[in-house]
Design an enzyme around this catalytic site. Structure first.
Site, PDB file in Angstrom:
ATOM      1  CG  ASP A  10      23.985  22.359  27.313  1.00 17.21           C
ATOM      2  OD1 ASP A  10      25.183  22.089  27.195  1.00 17.21           O
ATOM      3  OD2 ASP A  10      23.423  22.391  28.432  1.00 17.21           O
ATOM      4  CB  SER A  11      24.734  17.936  27.717  1.00 12.01           C
ATOM      5  OG  SER A  11      24.909  18.836  28.795  1.00 12.01           O
ATOM      6  N   GLY A  43      30.302  16.130  29.908  1.00  9.08           N
ATOM      7  CA  GLY A  43      31.617  16.502  30.452  1.00  9.08           C
ATOM      8  C   GLY A  43      32.499  15.342  30.837  1.00  9.08           C
ATOM      9  CB  CYS A  73      27.332  22.646  25.018  1.00  5.65           C
ATOM     10  SG  CYS A  73      28.173  21.293  25.839  1.00  5.65           S
ATOM     11  CG  ASN A  74      31.520  26.543  28.105  1.00  3.63           C
ATOM     12  OD1 ASN A  74      32.328  27.440  27.923  1.00  3.63           O
ATOM     13  ND2 ASN A  74      30.293  26.779  28.540  1.00  3.63           N
ATOM     14  CB  THR A  75      31.398  19.795  27.119  1.00  2.00           C
ATOM     15  OG1 THR A  75      31.312  20.163  28.491  1.00  2.00           O
ATOM     16  CG2 THR A  75      32.067  18.448  26.986  1.00  2.00           C
ATOM     17  CD  GLU A 153      20.575  18.790  33.200  1.00  2.00           C
ATOM     18  OE1 GLU A 153      19.443  18.306  33.060  1.00  2.00           O
ATOM     19  OE2 GLU A 153      21.086  19.551  32.344  1.00  2.00           O
ATOM     20  CB  CYS A 185      30.130  24.456  32.490  1.00  2.00           C
ATOM     21  SG  CYS A 185      28.761  23.272  32.434  1.00  2.00           S
ATOM     22  CB  THR A 186      25.937  26.645  29.063  1.00  2.00           C
ATOM     23  OG1 THR A 186      25.785  25.247  28.763  1.00  2.00           O
ATOM     24  CG2 THR A 186      26.769  27.308  27.985  1.00  2.00           C
ATOM     25  CG  HIS A 187      24.554  22.540  33.085  1.00  2.00           C
ATOM     26  ND1 HIS A 187      24.927  22.208  31.807  1.00  2.00           N
ATOM     27  CD2 HIS A 187      23.476  21.766  33.393  1.00  2.00           C
ATOM     28  CE1 HIS A 187      24.116  21.246  31.359  1.00  2.00           C
ATOM     29  NE2 HIS A 187      23.237  20.962  32.297  1.00  2.00           N
TER      30      HIS A 187
HETATM   31  N1  DGL Z   1      26.529  22.618  29.753  1.00  2.00           N
HETATM   32  C1  DGL Z   1      27.615  21.933  29.168  1.00  2.00           C
HETATM   33  C2  DGL Z   1      28.862  22.750  29.089  1.00  2.00           C
HETATM   34  O1  DGL Z   1      28.762  23.944  28.901  1.00  2.00           O
HETATM   35  C3  DGL Z   1      27.803  20.467  29.431  1.00  2.00           C
HETATM   36  C4  DGL Z   1      27.672  19.953  30.805  1.00  2.00           C
HETATM   37  C5  DGL Z   1      27.727  18.432  30.784  1.00  2.00           C
HETATM   38  O2  DGL Z   1      26.880  17.846  30.123  1.00  2.00           O
HETATM   39  O3  DGL Z   1      28.628  17.847  31.420  1.00  2.00           O
HETATM   40  O4  DGL Z   1      29.956  22.268  29.149  1.00  2.00           O
END
Ligand code: DGL
Length: 267
Positions: A10-11, A43, A73-75, A153, A185-187
């Protein structure tokens, strides 16, 4: 039987929410996680950049001899999956969108759903396409919530700032009467307590992580690729040191891990 580890990336810290589900669903599988803490957020970046970063990470994970990869990571899943499968035809790659789409369809009763994600995920319309294909008469409210990534974060998972941010972002879809919201978004699962208080108990929050881990399990079983033996090794890598990575890692996974720094630009 295949004793090589599963790679996830992921990011930043978000993909740890997927690691957590993999640990539950596949407790004996070794995992290697890469968080691109030097280049988060993804993102707000273009598709080309997200694909380039993701390809570097996959190259890095392949040097660790992984047997399969989850784009946690969804992005990256929504923007780069097709390209990544084309670039790396020899390694099985899993994304998180399909599991989110299926779980959303299962959860909704009134066919009014919300999708929240990064700007890049919302721009890709991957969730809308997947959901509409399976349920054409559904009303979808999509909302980019970029600040959620910084809050996660930063470890601000449940305070007044996070609550007020959620109230503003989610107002329109709640006014629209959604009964299901996909945490696209996994965050965002890191903020789940706060978000659920804002949306109320009648709204189901869908986290694609568990269903994604289940897909990986089925795949490994069907190919006879499960690891033999008990106990698992977990390794974590980041592209830059951040204190919140270690703190959130410990809070989420209930164990202390030290992430190793890697120069990802080399790959
Ligand atoms: N956690 C990531 C996602 O699922 C990326 C969030 C990001 O870096 O903007 O999209």
């Amino acid at each position: 039987m295949d004793n090589r580890p599963i790679g996830l990336f992921d990011s930043g810290v978000g993909g740890l929410t997927v690691v957590k589900q993999v640990m539950k669903v596949l407790p004996n599988e070794d995992t290697i996680y890469f968080g691109d803490t030097a280049r988060v957020p993804y993102g707000s970046k273009t598709r080309e950049t997200v694909t380039k970063f993701s390809a570097q990470i996959i190259r890095f994970l392949m040097t660790k001899n992984v047997k399969a990869i989850i784009i946690a990571c969804n992005t990256a899943s929504s923007n780069s999956y097709d390209d990544l499968v084309r670039i790396f035809p020899d390694i099985p790659i899993f994304e998180v969108i399909t599991a989110g789409v299926e779980s959303c369809i299962e959860a909704t009763k009134n066919r009014r759903v919300g999708i929240i994600g990064t700007q890049a995920t919302v721009r890709s319309a991957a969730y809308e396409r997947g959901i509409k294909q399976r349920m054409p008469d559904i009303r979808i409210y999509s909302q980019a919530c970029p600040l959620f990534v910084n809050l996660a974060e930063e470890g601000w998972t449940d305070n007044d700032v996070t609550r007020m941010t959620a109230e503003i972002y989610l107002k329109e879809m709640l006014d629209g009467g959604v009964d299901t919201i996909v945490l696209g978004c996994t965050h965002y699962p890191l903020l789940k307590h706060c978000i659920s208080r804002v949306v109320g108990e009648k709204v189901t929050l869908v986290d694609p992580a568990k269903a994604t881990a289940m897909k990986m399990k089925k795949f490994l079983e069907s190919r006879d690729m499960l690891k033999e033996g008990e106990g698992a090794e977990r390794r974590f890598y980041v592209s830059d040191h951040t204190q919140s990575f270690d703190i959130l890692c410990e809070r989420l996974l209930k164990q202390h891990y030290t992430a190793e720094i890697t120069d990802i630009e080399k790959y």
